[in-house]
Design a protein around this motif. Structure first.
Motif, PDB file in Angstrom:
ATOM      1  N   ALA A 266      44.747  40.985  44.215  1.00  0.00           N
ATOM      2  CA  ALA A 266      43.347  41.794  44.742  1.00  0.00           C
ATOM      3  C   ALA A 266      43.385  43.448  44.494  1.00  0.00           C
ATOM      4  N   LEU A 267      44.507  43.899  44.602  1.00  0.00           N
ATOM      5  CA  LEU A 267      44.545  45.391  44.377  1.00  0.00           C
ATOM      6  C   LEU A 267      44.317  45.528  42.763  1.00  0.00           C
ATOM      7  N   LYS A 268      44.845  44.742  41.989  1.00  0.00           N
ATOM      8  CA  LYS A 268      44.732  44.999  40.459  1.00  0.00           C
ATOM      9  C   LYS A 268      43.234  44.976  40.278  1.00  0.00           C
ATOM     10  N   LEU A 269      42.402  44.010  40.949  1.00  0.00           N
ATOM     11  CA  LEU A 269      41.125  43.789  40.501  1.00  0.00           C
ATOM     12  C   LEU A 269      40.274  45.023  41.336  1.00  0.00           C
ATOM     13  N   PHE A 270      40.673  45.344  42.434  1.00  0.00           N
ATOM     14  CA  PHE A 270      40.009  46.509  43.049  1.00  0.00           C
ATOM     15  C   PHE A 270      40.038  47.815  42.016  1.00  0.00           C
ATOM     16  N   ALA A 271      41.302  48.157  41.597  1.00  0.00           N
ATOM     17  CA  ALA A 271      41.504  49.133  40.805  1.00  0.00           C
ATOM     18  C   ALA A 271      40.822  49.139  39.345  1.00  0.00           C
ATOM     19  N   ASP A 272      40.728  47.743  38.846  1.00  0.00           N
ATOM     20  CA  ASP A 272      40.073  47.607  37.583  1.00  0.00           C
ATOM     21  C   ASP A 272      38.311  47.899  37.874  1.00  0.00           C
ATOM     22  N   ALA A 273      37.851  47.207  39.160  1.00  0.00           N
ATOM     23  CA  ALA A 273      36.422  47.355  39.516  1.00  0.00           C
ATOM     24  C   ALA A 273      36.119  49.128  39.555  1.00  0.00           C
ATOM     25  N   GLY A 274      37.033  49.648  40.210  1.00  0.00           N
ATOM     26  CA  GLY A 274      36.649  51.206  40.329  1.00  0.00           C
ATOM     27  C   GLY A 274      36.806  51.938  38.872  1.00  0.00           C
ATOM     28  N   ARG A 275      37.537  51.512  38.003  1.00  0.00           N
ATOM     29  CA  ARG A 275      37.365  51.954  36.763  1.00  0.00           C
ATOM     30  C   ARG A 275      36.339  51.732  36.180  1.00  0.00           C
ATOM     31  N   VAL A 276      35.618  50.297  35.942  1.00  0.00           N
ATOM     32  CA  VAL A 276      34.433  49.968  35.233  1.00  0.00           C
ATOM     33  C   VAL A 276      33.002  50.565  35.753  1.00  0.00           C
TER      34      VAL A 276
ATOM     35  N   ALA B 275      30.136  52.292  36.908  1.00  0.00           N
ATOM     36  CA  ALA B 275      29.570  53.712  36.743  1.00  0.00           C
ATOM     37  C   ALA B 275      29.433  54.510  37.907  1.00  0.00           C
ATOM     38  N   PRO B 276      29.107  55.836  37.994  1.00  0.00           N
ATOM     39  CA  PRO B 276      28.966  56.703  39.181  1.00  0.00           C
ATOM     40  C   PRO B 276      27.531  56.015  39.920  1.00  0.00           C
ATOM     41  N   GLY B 277      27.834  55.917  41.038  1.00  0.00           N
ATOM     42  CA  GLY B 277      26.804  55.194  41.739  1.00  0.00           C
ATOM     43  C   GLY B 277      26.978  53.811  41.944  1.00  0.00           C
ATOM     44  N   GLY B 278      27.748  53.114  41.214  1.00  0.00           N
ATOM     45  CA  GLY B 278      27.909  51.663  40.951  1.00  0.00           C
ATOM     46  C   GLY B 278      28.172  51.098  42.299  1.00  0.00           C
ATOM     47  N   GLU B 279      27.966  49.782  42.648  1.00  0.00           N
ATOM     48  CA  GLU B 279      28.535  49.100  43.738  1.00  0.00           C
ATOM     49  C   GLU B 279      29.460  48.132  43.451  1.00  0.00           C
ATOM     50  N   LEU B 280      30.618  47.916  44.391  1.00  0.00           N
ATOM     51  CA  LEU B 280      31.400  46.674  44.368  1.00  0.00           C
ATOM     52  C   LEU B 280      31.217  45.826  45.674  1.00  0.00           C
ATOM     53  N   TRP B 281      30.797  44.988  45.592  1.00  0.00           N
ATOM     54  CA  TRP B 281      30.532  44.130  46.867  1.00  0.00           C
ATOM     55  C   TRP B 281      31.595  43.025  46.936  1.00  0.00           C
ATOM     56  N   THR B 282      32.210  43.012  47.971  1.00  0.00           N
ATOM     57  CA  THR B 282      33.614  42.317  48.232  1.00  0.00           C
ATOM     58  C   THR B 282      33.603  41.491  49.483  1.00  0.00           C
ATOM     59  N   VAL B 283      33.943  40.420  49.347  1.00  0.00           N
ATOM     60  CA  VAL B 283      34.200  39.345  50.639  1.00  0.00           C
ATOM     61  C   VAL B 283      35.749  39.278  50.718  1.00  0.00           C
ATOM     62  N   TRP B 284      36.428  39.351  51.794  1.00  0.00           N
ATOM     63  CA  TRP B 284      37.763  39.226  51.974  1.00  0.00           C
ATOM     64  C   TRP B 284      37.904  38.558  53.492  1.00  0.00           C
ATOM     65  N   ASN B 285      39.185  37.881  53.408  1.00  0.00           N
ATOM     66  CA  ASN B 285      39.690  37.688  54.900  1.00  0.00           C
ATOM     67  C   ASN B 285      39.974  38.638  55.748  1.00  0.00           C
ATOM     68  N   SER B 286      39.422  38.608  56.840  1.00  0.00           N
ATOM     69  CA  SER B 286      39.363  39.931  57.874  1.00  0.00           C
ATOM     70  C   SER B 286      40.368  40.665  58.171  1.00  0.00           C
ATOM     71  N   HIS B 287      41.507  39.470  58.283  1.00  0.00           N
ATOM     72  CA  HIS B 287      43.099  39.868  58.747  1.00  0.00           C
ATOM     73  C   HIS B 287      43.722  40.627  57.411  1.00  0.00           C
ATOM     74  N   LEU B 288      43.087  40.823  56.362  1.00  0.00           N
ATOM     75  CA  LEU B 288      43.815  41.426  55.246  1.00  0.00           C
ATOM     76  C   LEU B 288      43.326  42.947  55.430  1.00  0.00           C
ATOM     77  N   GLN B 289      42.316  43.267  55.864  1.00  0.00           N
ATOM     78  CA  GLN B 289      42.236  44.868  56.177  1.00  0.00           C
ATOM     79  C   GLN B 289      42.223  45.614  54.847  1.00  0.00           C
ATOM     80  N   TYR B 290      41.416  45.247  53.674  1.00  0.00           N
ATOM     81  CA  TYR B 290      41.316  45.860  52.476  1.00  0.00           C
ATOM     82  C   TYR B 290      40.592  47.214  52.600  1.00  0.00           C
ATOM     83  N   ARG B 291      39.776  47.562  53.462  1.00  0.00           N
ATOM     84  CA  ARG B 291      38.917  48.519  53.605  1.00  0.00           C
ATOM     85  C   ARG B 291      39.408  50.010  52.906  1.00  0.00           C
ATOM     86  N   GLN B 292      40.718  50.345  53.430  1.00  0.00           N
ATOM     87  CA  GLN B 292      41.283  51.418  53.285  1.00  0.00           C
ATOM     88  C   GLN B 292      41.628  51.489  51.433  1.00  0.00           C
TER      89      GLN B 292
END
Length: 376
Positions: free
Chosen positions: A320-330, A332-349
């Motif tokens: 998941a962290l690998k995918l987050f990092a690659d999404a951030g790289r790809v 564009a400024p102002g672009g959005e990443l919409w993500t769904v995740w199991n609530s207990h994983l606390q990925y927001r930070q």
């Protein structure tokens, strides 16, 4: 024969971590069980599910197998095998293939790391029985904690003789021979789901696609919220699986182009069938890719992701962290990443750190949906 040592294998470019290994006891037991056959017949060897090269390179380096054909569903593992083969100087001794006749025609010895999914095993066993030599022997190994007697039943659907070897170091090998020939295939699987579009969403799936042709509960929670995503000419379904998100986006926004990407060959084939079944294949490009490695920096306006929470059979946040990092790289400024995740994983930070400011869009006891915005 070339010297080959298991400890020299690496997982790169896949996720590396102290609790993630490039080989296990099942790899060793498979090679030991098949040793006599490999040593007496250096041709006609096929490996399936060889995660990082232990089976393929072990058959070549330890037993002199030649022209080995290999199939690995994840692209990261296919690339890891290539890197390990180069390290041992064995890159000319094997070739990678899809799951089909090119891989299996005339195969006499098949080394198979057992998948956890019975559907995946059924599809693989059927492919072997349809194309391999009449005297083929399949050695199918796995860790005991991931094996079940149902696997014997699946193999017996396609082979006349199935036997279980003795366990060693919490691993076991099943041997199958006497292929029954072409048993009618169940694949791709198909399912219809009401997703609030005024028409049902049809999902298709081959055996190794996670979740089959069902609508993943997390994806089901996410889909109705995507109408709130920013307008974009093009969107990326990252980790497309059976294609539910890609097809939904294309149906929701008739002018939208969608790139659906997954490292799984099975998922790519499944998504291709799904978008065709829903009549949107003209606007959806399906790509096999390791994360977003083929996409340029700052090129995407919208990415949608339901990340896996496991690597193989191990629960691990690394993918998941690998995918987050690659999404951030790809993005564009102002672009959005919409993500769904199991609530207990606390990925927001992690999302805020790797992508940009992240807000919670919706939350249930099981799932959280967030939107992360890439800043300048």
């Amino acid at each position: 024969m070339t010297q080959f040592d298991f400890p020299l294998l690496t997982r790169a470019p896949d996720v590396e971590a102290p609790n993630l290994q490039a080989y296990d006891a099942a790899d060793r037991l498979l090679l030991d069980t098949a040793a006599a056959r490999l040593g007496s017949d250096p041709t006609g060897t096929v490996t399936i599910g060889d995660r990082y090269g232990a089976l393929t390179l072990g058959a070549i380096g330890r037993f002199g197998a030649r022209d080995v054909r290999a199939h690995q569903d994840p692209l990261s593992q296919e690339r890891a095998l290539a890197l390990n083969a180069e390290r041992f100087g064995l890159q000319e001794d094997y070739a990678s293939h899809g799951l089909g006749p090119e891989l299996l025609e005339g195969a006499r010895t098949v080394l198979l790391q057992l998948p956890r999914s019975l559907d995946a095993l059924d599809e693989i066993a059927g492919a072997i029985a349809s194309s391999a030599a009449d005297d083929v022997v399949v050695y199918a190994g796995g860790r005991l904690k991931h094996m079940s007697v149902s696997m014997n039943g699946v193999l017996k659907r396609h082979f006349g003789t199935v036997s279980a070897g003795l366990a060693r170091q919490k691993a076991r090998v099943l041997s199958a021979s006497g292929p029954r020939g072409s048993v009618p295939s169940r694949f791709p699987l198909a399912g219809r789901h009401d997703v609030g579009l005024g028409r049902e969403l049809e999902l298709c799936a081959y055996g190794s696609t996670f979740g089959g042709a069902t609508l993943d509960p997390g994806t089901g929670f996410l889909l109705p919220l995507l109408s709130q995503a920013r307008p974009a000419e093009e969107a990326i379904d990252l980790g497309c699986g059976n294609g539910a998100i890609a097809a939904y986006l294309a149906l929701l926004r008739p002018s939208l182009r969608v790139i659906a990407t997954d490292q799984s060959a099975s998922a790519v084939a499944s998504t291709s069938r799904t978008v065709r079944a829903n009549g949107v294949s003209a606007r959806v490009e399906v790509v096999r890719d390791d994360a977003l490695s083929s996409r340029p920096d700052g090129s995407a306006g919208l990415i949608v992701l339901n990340p896996p929470f496991h690597i193989g059979s191990t629960i691990h946040t690394g993918i998941a962290l690998k995918l987050f990092a690659d999404a951030g790289r790809v993005l564009a400024p102002g672009g959005e990443l919409w993500t769904v995740w199991n609530s207990h994983l606390q990925y927001r930070q992690a999302l805020a750190s790797m992508v940009g400011p992240t807000r919670q869009v919706a939350r249930s006891p099981r799932f959280t949906v967030t939107c992360s915005v890439r800043q300048d």
